[in-house]
Design an enzyme around this catalytic site. Structure first.
Site, mmCIF file in Angstrom:
data_model
loop_
_atom_site.group_PDB
_atom_site.id
_atom_site.type_symbol
_atom_site.label_atom_id
_atom_site.label_comp_id
_atom_site.label_asym_id
_atom_site.label_seq_id
_atom_site.Cartn_x
_atom_site.Cartn_y
_atom_site.Cartn_z
ATOM 1 N N CYS A 157 -0.305 2.565 32.786
ATOM 2 C CA CYS A 157 0.034 2.125 33.327
ATOM 3 C C CYS A 157 -0.172 1.959 34.441
ATOM 4 O O CYS A 157 -0.339 1.690 35.551
ATOM 5 C CB CYS A 157 1.809 1.566 32.100
ATOM 6 S SG CYS A 157 2.933 0.705 32.719
ATOM 7 N N HIS A 260 0.032 1.447 27.283
ATOM 8 C CA HIS A 260 0.072 2.969 26.312
ATOM 9 C C HIS A 260 -0.155 3.822 25.688
ATOM 10 O O HIS A 260 1.049 3.800 24.368
ATOM 11 C CB HIS A 260 2.100 2.587 26.849
ATOM 12 C CG HIS A 260 3.068 2.680 27.779
ATOM 13 N ND1 HIS A 260 2.452 3.776 28.792
ATOM 14 C CD2 HIS A 260 2.954 1.436 29.125
ATOM 15 C CE1 HIS A 260 3.299 3.133 30.033
ATOM 16 N NE2 HIS A 260 3.543 2.049 29.882
ATOM 17 N N GLU A 262 0.022 6.741 24.643
ATOM 18 C CA GLU A 262 1.073 8.149 24.620
ATOM 19 C C GLU A 262 1.403 7.955 23.337
ATOM 20 O O GLU A 262 2.568 8.082 22.953
ATOM 21 C CB GLU A 262 1.563 8.679 25.665
ATOM 22 C CG GLU A 262 2.966 7.823 26.323
ATOM 23 C CD GLU A 262 2.346 6.240 27.122
ATOM 24 O OE1 GLU A 262 0.917 6.607 26.968
ATOM 25 O OE2 GLU A 262 3.434 5.401 27.542
#
Ligand code: MN
Length: 289
Positions: A157, A260, A262
């Site tokens: 990001c 994202h 994660e």
């Protein structure tokens, strides 16, 4: 060491409190025996009975009202992929950044605020949101040293935008006003849910990792890459053309994504994006050798 002692003492105190609580209520919470098991597991590492081959993955942090913070999902993603997460304190001292990065085998540049537009030669538009110039300096120093030493990088990001700006590219300061025909890139649904599709370049490193031309990603950005930096190439775009991933192989050991991942690799979810992290671990191991 002192703080470790304090933590252990606190844990023991909680354990003791739990034990007396257990006696009173007859609920069997085996806190202290569990702690013994944990100590034994740690001791095995220290005595070399279990070997550590996990590389150290540095994770960038930020400062917020005098506190250092990072979203825990980055730490969990690195753990799950088999790395040792190491949070890198927010400092603007170049020699400390250089020394810190001597301790890591790879670097994750995390998400966050807008980059200051003066960094890419633009005056701020009205739609620019919160910036943190001291974090910009910290992140750019991390990137500079990592690139110089060939440390494998995963940008996420803001981290992706930072890689682009640090290497000479530019950003849209605000997609909705500058690219009004663009899709919704700031989802209101949870981060663990995908929002829009991306199309992955067939000859890209990202394609080799994920093995698919299309994927559904989450989206939490109002800025995006405008001019791609020299040394980087686009490896994925959204349906509106917005850049969603760039990479620098083989010149730069760098992969960066606008979404994202994660949030998409922890918990009970399918691990489609886990290769982004396991690949970073592999690149880290190669770098360490
Ligand atoms: Mn997006």
């Amino acid at each position: 060491m002192k703080s470790m002692k304090r933590i252990i003492l606190t844990l023991l105190a909680i354990g003791a409190a739990t034990a007396s609580f257990c006696q009173q209520t007859d609920v069997n919470l085996p806190f202290t025996p569990q702690l013994e098991q944990l100590y034994q597991a740690a001791d095995q590492r220290l005595t070399g009975q279990a070997t550590n081959t996990r590389p150290v993955i540095g994770i960038s942090t930020c400062e917020d009202s005098g506190k250092t913070r990072v979203n825990t999902v980055y730490i969990k993603a690195v753990e799950r992929a088999g790395g040792i997460p190491l949070l890198l304190p927010c400092t603007r001292r170049p020699e400390l950044i250089a020394d810190l990065l001597q301790q890591v085998d790879a670097l994750i540049l995390t998400g966050g605020e807008d980059l200051h537009p003066l960094l890419y030669g633009e005056e701020p538009l009205q739609q620019l949101e919160e910036v943190d110039s001291s974090r910009d300096v910290y992140d750019l120093l991390l990137l500079h040293v990592a690139l110089k030493r060939g440390i494998p990088i995963l940008g996420i990001c803001r981290g992706e935008q930072l890689c682009n700006v640090g290497m000479g590219g530019t950003l849209y300061q605000d997609l909705p006003s500058q690219q009004p025909q663009s899709l919704m890139h700031r989802q209101s649904i949870p981060a663990s849910v995908g929002a829009h599709t991306i199309t992955i370049e067939p000859d890209s490193y990202l394609y080799r990792l994920l093995g698919q031309r299309t994927a559904v990603v989450n989206s939490f950005h109002h800025q995006a890459i405008k001019e791609v930096a020299p040394g980087l190439k686009v490896s994925a775009r959204a349906a509106d053309g917005v850049v969603e991933a760039v990479e620098g192989f083989p010149t730069y050991n760098l992969l960066a994504v606008q979404f994202h991942p994660e949030h998409l690799v922890v918990g009970e979810q399918a691990a489609f994006f886990l290769p982004l992290f396991t690949n970073l671990i592999q690149r880290a191991k190669t770098f360490r050798r």
